[in-house]
Design an enzyme around this catalytic site. Sequence first.
Site, PDB file in Angstrom:
ATOM      1  N   TYR A 183     119.968 -60.792 106.428  1.00  0.00           N
ATOM      2  CA  TYR A 183     119.927 -59.526 107.163  1.00  0.00           C
ATOM      3  C   TYR A 183     119.162 -59.740 108.460  1.00  0.00           C
ATOM      4  CZ  TYR A 183     118.700 -54.698 108.297  1.00  0.00           C
ATOM      5  OH  TYR A 183     118.534 -53.503 108.940  1.00  0.00           O
TER       6      TYR A 183
ATOM      7  N   GLU B 289     122.599 -54.290 114.214  1.00  0.00           N
ATOM      8  CA  GLU B 289     122.271 -54.718 112.862  1.00  0.00           C
ATOM      9  C   GLU B 289     123.385 -55.633 112.353  1.00  0.00           C
ATOM     10  OE1 GLU B 289     122.991 -52.049 109.462  1.00  0.00           O
ATOM     11  OE2 GLU B 289     120.852 -52.193 109.050  1.00  0.00           O
TER      12      GLU B 289
END
Length: 390
Positions: free
Chosen positions: A109, A197
Amino acid sequence: MNLHEYQAKELLKQYGVAVPPGAVASTPDEAAAAAKELGGDSFVVKAQVHAGGRGRAGGVKMAATPKDVAEAAAKMLGTRLVTTQTGAEGKEVRRVYVEKACDVAKEIYLATLVDRSLGRVAFLASAEGGADIEEAAARTPDKILKLAVDPETGLEDAGGRKLATDLGLTGLQADAARSIMIAVYKAFVENDASLIEINPIAVTAKGDLVALDVKMIVDDNALHRHPEWEKLWDEAEVDPDEIEARRFELNYVPMDGDIGVMVTGAGLALGILDLIKDRGGNAADFMDVRPVATREQVAAGIKMLLANPKVKAVLVVAIGGGVLRCDTIAEGIALARKEAGGHVPMIVRAAGTAKELGELALRNQGVDVIFADDLADAADKAVAAAKGKA
Ligand code: ADP
Ligand code: MG
């Protein structure tokens, strides 16, 4: 403004971030053709909506042949996808993205955002990326790594290297992660983003780092320096009134009430909304007009308010000062009344530069408005009018 996954991937690719080859499609046939063009024997079909959590909601499907791709696309296109991020009404799937599937060994992530407490751009990262990141972050928040970037120096080598190492990456993979960070930081700053993101960055079986999912938000306030955003706009996912308002440079947010409100100045507009509430009414919107607005822009805004079937009364508050003139607002009101017609009561409170001129123009043209003496009077009259007591 939210970008779709395919738009954000296209953008990051230009900055050198590796993404799987893919193509966007709006019909099952197009999806099959895209798969044929891409070649190979494993594809992913992904619903393009402005929301995450698609994988768990059936919005990300693996497919082995162009025919399977078409079938997966047919199941998604035209439906409303409900994910944990869309709300119960879901989001309509108008396009799918067909891309080559990667052999995923590990999911990382990586997010770039503005850390408001530090006033800096910061990276958040986790070695345990993928669909479970929210739960993982809630369970073990200390596993989320953070790196704030000094705007003077940008992303420094040492910082990027440490973050990559803390993610458990070594050698070429650590270098690749650092390159992604540098590219993402550059893309973030140059595109006035508020969020990029990547979840996940896949570490493939071969050891390459590939961005499999990108969510990107750019700051609408920077629209004036990004004419290229025009084509990124997915009109289908923005309230048509908001698009209309943007076209006329009005700052507009729809709300639930029945009093259409146009105010010259955002702070004053917020005050008026409070005042309306205080007097027992409910505003149908927030609309702020720029000081340099033209008569046509003012008219367009008022016509939008009048076109809203929920609106039972319209309140226009104009404080003329600096470059804003009350007679410009008055001309806009007259124009809107003439072009939109109807009998929705319209309350006007004007003060400051050219107030008398504006009022005179409205009276001389016999425009159907109710003048208010001050803000409290304006709110009272608007609330009464909305209740049918004008
Ligand atoms: P969302 O976050 O909305 O659920 P993602 O694009 O992250 O959607 O897809 C969900 C999961 O599907 C990813 O975490 C990844 O495991 C897998 N996935 C997505 N794209 C690919 C791809 N091109 N190849 C292999 N797996 C993929
Ligand atoms: Mg994802």
